[in-house]
Design an enzyme around this catalytic site. Structure first.
Site, short mmCIF file in Angstrom:
data_model
loop_
_atom_site.label_atom_id
_atom_site.label_comp_id
_atom_site.label_asym_id
_atom_site.label_seq_id
_atom_site.Cartn_x
_atom_site.Cartn_y
_atom_site.Cartn_z
CE1 TYR A 209 43.38 29.24 37.24
CE2 TYR A 209 42.62 27.49 38.68
CZ TYR A 209 42.94 27.93 37.42
OH TYR A 209 42.81 27.09 36.35
N GLY A 210 44.16 32.99 42.72
CA GLY A 210 43.94 33.43 44.10
C GLY A 210 43.35 34.82 44.24
CB CYS B 152 49.33 29.27 48.98
SG CYS B 152 49.75 29.65 47.26
CG ASP C 174 48.60 25.23 41.28
OD1 ASP C 174 47.63 25.78 41.83
OD2 ASP C 174 49.76 25.71 41.34
CB SER C 175 46.57 28.69 39.17
OG SER C 175 47.57 28.84 40.15
CG HIS D 156 52.91 29.45 44.30
ND1 HIS D 156 51.71 28.95 43.85
CD2 HIS D 156 53.57 29.89 43.20
CE1 HIS D 156 51.65 29.11 42.54
NE2 HIS D 156 52.77 29.67 42.13
CB CYS E 5 45.15 24.88 43.32
SG CYS E 5 44.73 26.62 43.37
CG ASN E 6 46.21 25.34 49.71
OD1 ASN E 6 45.91 24.77 50.75
ND2 ASN E 6 47.38 25.15 49.11
CB THR E 7 42.91 29.26 45.19
OG1 THR E 7 44.06 29.89 45.75
CG2 THR E 7 41.89 30.29 44.83
CD GLU F 178 54.46 31.40 39.43
OE1 GLU F 178 55.00 31.38 38.32
OE2 GLU F 178 53.52 30.66 39.75
#
Ligand code: DGL
Length: 276
Positions: A49-50, A191, A17-18, A193, A80-82, A159
């Protein structure tokens, strides 16, 4: 998608993931597949990344994949969905092992859960712009209506640990109220997160929506793929779970704990393999 002849049951699952959101996917994997060895890479030096362009995200995805392949992983999870939305083909083309992204498992779970076939999707700007969820959902159920919203402030709020803060509730209302006007009954947390904001999202939508955690859905896909390929780790020994980041490992340990729901242990700094 072909399985490498060399893949062994004891080889780790690679996850990237990012930064830290992918730990919600690692948690789902550890709960469902407690004997699997895992190597996780969080690209802490280049997060987020998003908000980046598809070209840059594809370049990062290629470098992250090469890094994980260096650890002899038997399967890659794009946590990571992005990246799953704009660079799944990049990861699949480089790997000669199975790849699980977030979009299809999330879309399948949403279509299964939605009675009215009116589905909301939230994600980063890049994920929402790509329309990947709409395409995946409508390929499974062409009568489904999909309504989407980018929620870029959710990542920094998660975060910072402000998952239940009043400010987060206010922002969540602002993002989600227009979606609820469309009479959706299911909302995809698109996402990795966002599962951390589940309680707040549930609260501001008056407990009226089924919330789909695409990480949990992806973990079920991983289980099925490993079973189909007879690649489940048969060892009952405590598995190795290795955490790698591209910058500031101590901060990753601190912030990562609530995402993983357990202590992270040692986090090592590594450099992604540049392909330019
Ligand atoms: N975890 C990423 C996702 O699922 C979002 C974080 C970022 O923007 O880097 O899309």
């Amino acid at each position: 998608m072909t399985y490498s002849q060399k893949s062994k049951e004891s080889n780790p699952i690679g996850v990237f993931d990012s930064r830290i959101g992918g730990l919600t996917v690692v948690k789902a994997l550890m709960d469902l597949l407690p004997h699997e060895n895992i190597v996780y890479f969080g690209d802490t030096a280049r997060v987020p990344y998003g908000s980046k362009s598809p070209e840059v995200i594809r370049e990062y995805a290629s470098e992250d994949t090469r890094l994980l392949l260096g650890y002899d992983v038997k399967l890659i999870v794009i946590a990571c969905n992005t990246v799953s939305a704009v660079a799944l083909d990049v990861v699949e083309n480089i790997s000669r092992i199975p790849v699980v992204g977030m979009i299809l498992p999330g879309a399948e779970a949403a279509v299964r859960s939605s009675k009215k076939k009116r589905i909301g999707v939230i994600g980063t700007s890049a994920t929402i712009r790509s329309d990947a969820y709409t395409r995946a959902i409508q390929s499974l159920e062409n009568s489904a209506s999909v309504f989407k919203a980018a929620c870029p402030l959710f990542v920094p709020l998660a975060e910072e640990g402000l998952t239940r803060h009043k400010a987060t509730q206010l922002i969540a209302k602002e993002y989600l109220f227009p979606l609820t006007l469309n009479k959706i009954d299911t909302l995809v947390l698109g996402c990795t997160h966002y599962p951390l904001l589940k309680e707040t999202i549930d609260l501001v939508t008056n407990h009226s929506l089924t919330l789909i955690d695409s990480g949990e859905a992806a973990a079920r896909t991983v289980l099925k793929m490993l079973d189909d390929a007879c690649l489940r780790n048969p060892s009952a020994l405590k598995p190795n779970v290795t955490f790698l980041v591209s910058d500031i490992p101590y901060r990753f340990s601190e912030v990562g704990e609530p995402f993983l729901g357990r202590k992270l242990g040692l986090v090592k700094k590594v450099t992604p393999i540049h392909v330019r």
